[in-house]
Design a protein around this motif. Structure first.
Motif, mmCIF file in Angstrom:
data_model
loop_
_atom_site.group_PDB
_atom_site.id
_atom_site.type_symbol
_atom_site.label_atom_id
_atom_site.label_comp_id
_atom_site.label_asym_id
_atom_site.label_seq_id
_atom_site.Cartn_x
_atom_site.Cartn_y
_atom_site.Cartn_z
ATOM 1 N N LEU A 52 23.585 -29.768 46.917
ATOM 2 C CA LEU A 52 24.146 -29.975 48.246
ATOM 3 C C LEU A 52 25.062 -31.187 48.140
ATOM 4 O O LEU A 52 24.598 -32.313 47.931
ATOM 5 C CB LEU A 52 23.036 -30.222 49.273
ATOM 6 C CG LEU A 52 22.012 -29.095 49.444
ATOM 7 C CD1 LEU A 52 20.984 -29.478 50.504
ATOM 8 C CD2 LEU A 52 22.693 -27.783 49.821
ATOM 9 N N MET A 53 26.365 -30.983 48.274
ATOM 10 C CA MET A 53 27.361 -31.987 47.909
ATOM 11 C C MET A 53 28.128 -32.498 49.128
ATOM 12 O O MET A 53 28.817 -31.729 49.815
ATOM 13 C CB MET A 53 28.344 -31.372 46.907
ATOM 14 C CG MET A 53 29.376 -32.340 46.352
ATOM 15 S SD MET A 53 28.755 -33.282 44.953
ATOM 16 C CE MET A 53 28.810 -32.001 43.673
ATOM 17 N N ASP A 54 28.020 -33.797 49.380
ATOM 18 C CA ASP A 54 28.846 -34.411 50.415
ATOM 19 C C ASP A 54 30.274 -34.541 49.878
ATOM 20 O O ASP A 54 30.502 -34.533 48.660
ATOM 21 C CB ASP A 54 28.282 -35.781 50.778
ATOM 22 C CG ASP A 54 28.959 -36.390 51.985
ATOM 23 O OD1 ASP A 54 29.572 -35.633 52.765
ATOM 24 O OD2 ASP A 54 28.881 -37.619 52.161
ATOM 25 N N VAL A 55 31.255 -34.644 50.768
ATOM 26 C CA VAL A 55 32.649 -34.768 50.337
ATOM 27 C C VAL A 55 33.003 -36.221 50.030
ATOM 28 O O VAL A 55 33.444 -36.550 48.930
ATOM 29 C CB VAL A 55 33.610 -34.192 51.401
ATOM 30 C CG1 VAL A 55 35.043 -34.605 51.092
ATOM 31 C CG2 VAL A 55 33.530 -32.675 51.427
ATOM 32 N N MET A 60 33.260 -41.256 42.837
ATOM 33 C CA MET A 60 33.828 -39.923 42.614
ATOM 34 C C MET A 60 33.477 -39.066 43.829
ATOM 35 O O MET A 60 32.312 -38.919 44.157
ATOM 36 C CB MET A 60 33.252 -39.271 41.343
ATOM 37 C CG MET A 60 33.901 -37.921 41.000
ATOM 38 S SD MET A 60 32.964 -36.981 39.750
ATOM 39 C CE MET A 60 32.833 -38.157 38.417
ATOM 40 N N ASP A 61 34.513 -38.535 44.518
ATOM 41 C CA ASP A 61 34.212 -37.775 45.733
ATOM 42 C C ASP A 61 33.623 -36.399 45.401
ATOM 43 O O ASP A 61 33.608 -35.963 44.249
ATOM 44 C CB ASP A 61 35.437 -37.649 46.643
ATOM 45 C CG ASP A 61 36.552 -36.803 46.039
ATOM 46 O OD1 ASP A 61 36.271 -35.812 45.358
ATOM 47 O OD2 ASP A 61 37.735 -37.146 46.269
ATOM 48 N N GLY A 62 33.130 -35.725 46.433
ATOM 49 C CA GLY A 62 32.424 -34.467 46.231
ATOM 50 C C GLY A 62 33.292 -33.349 45.691
ATOM 51 O O GLY A 62 32.813 -32.490 44.942
ATOM 52 N N VAL A 63 34.576 -33.337 46.064
ATOM 53 C CA VAL A 63 35.472 -32.290 45.585
ATOM 54 C C VAL A 63 35.721 -32.447 44.087
ATOM 55 O O VAL A 63 35.618 -31.483 43.316
ATOM 56 C CB VAL A 63 36.806 -32.313 46.366
ATOM 57 C CG1 VAL A 63 37.803 -31.350 45.741
ATOM 58 C CG2 VAL A 63 36.570 -31.953 47.825
ATOM 59 N N ASN A 75 27.028 -22.276 35.904
ATOM 60 C CA ASN A 75 25.971 -21.515 36.576
ATOM 61 C C ASN A 75 25.333 -22.260 37.745
ATOM 62 O O ASN A 75 24.604 -21.670 38.541
ATOM 63 C CB ASN A 75 24.889 -21.105 35.579
ATOM 64 C CG ASN A 75 25.397 -20.087 34.567
ATOM 65 O OD1 ASN A 75 26.240 -19.260 34.899
ATOM 66 N ND2 ASN A 75 24.894 -20.150 33.351
ATOM 67 N N ILE A 76 25.564 -23.567 37.835
ATOM 68 C CA ILE A 76 25.018 -24.333 38.951
ATOM 69 C C ILE A 76 25.818 -24.025 40.213
ATOM 70 O O ILE A 76 27.045 -24.046 40.212
ATOM 71 C CB ILE A 76 25.065 -25.850 38.655
ATOM 72 C CG1 ILE A 76 24.095 -26.194 37.515
ATOM 73 C CG2 ILE A 76 24.704 -26.650 39.901
ATOM 74 C CD1 ILE A 76 24.095 -27.662 37.133
ATOM 75 N N LYS A 77 25.125 -23.723 41.290
ATOM 76 C CA LYS A 77 25.772 -23.401 42.557
ATOM 77 C C LYS A 77 25.943 -24.680 43.382
ATOM 78 O O LYS A 77 25.033 -25.510 43.437
ATOM 79 C CB LYS A 77 24.951 -22.389 43.355
ATOM 80 C CG LYS A 77 24.566 -21.138 42.570
ATOM 81 C CD LYS A 77 25.784 -20.376 42.086
ATOM 82 C CE LYS A 77 25.371 -19.111 41.345
ATOM 83 N NZ LYS A 77 26.536 -18.371 40.823
ATOM 84 N N ILE A 78 27.089 -24.809 44.004
ATOM 85 C CA ILE A 78 27.377 -26.005 44.796
ATOM 86 C C ILE A 78 27.691 -25.609 46.237
ATOM 87 O O ILE A 78 28.556 -24.765 46.479
ATOM 88 C CB ILE A 78 28.544 -26.802 44.201
ATOM 89 C CG1 ILE A 78 28.169 -27.327 42.807
ATOM 90 C CG2 ILE A 78 28.936 -27.964 45.129
ATOM 91 C CD1 ILE A 78 29.283 -28.051 42.101
ATOM 92 N N ILE A 79 26.971 -26.215 47.169
ATOM 93 C CA ILE A 79 27.255 -26.050 48.594
ATOM 94 C C ILE A 79 27.780 -27.382 49.109
ATOM 95 O O ILE A 79 27.078 -28.397 49.056
ATOM 96 C CB ILE A 79 25.995 -25.666 49.384
ATOM 97 C CG1 ILE A 79 25.446 -24.321 48.913
ATOM 98 C CG2 ILE A 79 26.303 -25.610 50.887
ATOM 99 C CD1 ILE A 79 24.117 -23.942 49.565
ATOM 100 N N VAL A 80 29.016 -27.393 49.549
ATOM 101 C CA VAL A 80 29.574 -28.599 50.148
ATOM 102 C C VAL A 80 28.995 -28.730 51.555
ATOM 103 O O VAL A 80 29.098 -27.811 52.359
ATOM 104 C CB VAL A 80 31.112 -28.541 50.188
ATOM 105 C CG1 VAL A 80 31.673 -29.760 50.932
ATOM 106 C CG2 VAL A 80 31.682 -28.474 48.778
ATOM 107 N N LEU A 81 28.360 -29.869 51.821
ATOM 108 C CA LEU A 81 27.731 -30.124 53.111
ATOM 109 C C LEU A 81 28.341 -31.400 53.673
ATOM 110 O O LEU A 81 28.062 -32.497 53.180
ATOM 111 C CB LEU A 81 26.214 -30.265 52.951
ATOM 112 C CG LEU A 81 25.386 -30.429 54.221
ATOM 113 C CD1 LEU A 81 25.523 -29.210 55.125
ATOM 114 C CD2 LEU A 81 23.921 -30.658 53.869
ATOM 115 N N THR A 82 29.190 -31.281 54.684
ATOM 116 C CA THR A 82 29.998 -32.410 55.103
ATOM 117 C C THR A 82 30.297 -32.361 56.591
ATOM 118 O O THR A 82 30.027 -31.357 57.263
ATOM 119 C CB THR A 82 31.322 -32.413 54.312
ATOM 120 O OG1 THR A 82 32.133 -33.530 54.707
ATOM 121 C CG2 THR A 82 32.099 -31.120 54.565
ATOM 122 N N THR A 83 30.869 -33.438 57.106
ATOM 123 C CA THR A 83 31.325 -33.474 58.494
ATOM 124 C C THR A 83 32.808 -33.159 58.589
ATOM 125 O O THR A 83 33.358 -33.064 59.683
ATOM 126 C CB THR A 83 31.074 -34.868 59.119
ATOM 127 O OG1 THR A 83 31.746 -35.864 58.324
ATOM 128 C CG2 THR A 83 29.595 -35.179 59.163
#
Length: 225
Positions: A52-55, A60-63, A75-83
């Motif tokens: 679960l990745m903040d932006v 180093m930013d989330g992107v 193979n690792i799945k990334i879900i960007v979770l941000t405002t």
């Protein structure tokens, strides 16, 4: 058990997510990180299934972190979770291989569902920004936006069965949905997809989907039916 890593620069957010998600019997929080460099170190140590990745994070930013992680651990799945729902953040996160983009107002039930969805090969995008994503892909299909996924590919070795998989990926179907649609096992779908990515030299299904839309492959295949 799904191993999840939480990356956010706010301790309150990290701890709150850890407490709530740990209540799910099939989710294990293997670690937390407050910046991109810590994420990279934690990935090496814990090998999570989902991040679960903040932006906006320091160092180093989330992107950018998404790009680094997907290059080394596809193979690792990334879900960007941000405002933040800025077009640039959405565009680059998806370009670099994120499987989900959710805003922090999402409910815990929706977040848990998103985790399960991406682990099973699907994608999850917050309803509030879905329109932005559709607009983006529409612009790509019309040639207004170019993503450097490589548009010129040698497709001579792609068989009919693989073209069917490509079409389904282009329409955003998960492995489970593709298997049901084409009457295949999920394992067979994964094998086909792996072969396709190798043949076309793509890093992940996101690049494949973008290429399929950008080059007009999807439109041509639909027209030929």
């Amino acid at each position: 058990m799904i191993k999840v890593l939480i990356a956010d620069d706010q301790e309150l957010i990290r701890q709150s997510l850890k407490i709530v998600l740990s209540a799910n019997k099939d989710i294990e929080i293997v670690g937390t990180a407050c910046n991109g460099n810590e994420v990279v170190e934690s990935v090496r140590k814990y090998k999570p299934d989902v991040i679960l990745m903040d932006v906006r994070m320091p160092e180093m930013d989330g992107v950018q972190c998404t790009k680094v992680i997907k290059e080394s651990y596809p193979n690792i799945k990334i879900i960007v979770l941000t405002t933040f729902d800025d077009d640039e953040y959405i565009f680059n996160a998806l370009k670099y291989g994120a499987s989900g983009y959710l805003l922090k107002g999402v409910s815990m039930d929706e977040l848990v569902r998103a985790i399960h969805t991406v682990v099973n090969g699907g994608a999850m995008i917050n309803p509030d920004i879905t329109a932005k994503v559709f607009k983006l892909f529409s612009q790509m299909a019309q040639g207004d936006i170019s993503i450097q996924a490589g548009t010129k590919k040698n497709t001579d070795d792609i068989c009919d069965a693989e073209w069917n998989i490509i079409k389904c990926v282009g329409f955003g179907l998960s492995n489970k949905e593709i298997a049901k649609k084409l009457r295949l096992s999920e394992g067979t779908v994964r094998n086909y997809l792996s072969n396709i990515l190798n043949k076309l030299n793509f890093r992940d299904r996101t690049q494949l989907a973008i290429w399929a839309v950008q080059t007009g492959v999807i439109r041509k295949m639909v027209t030929q039916k």
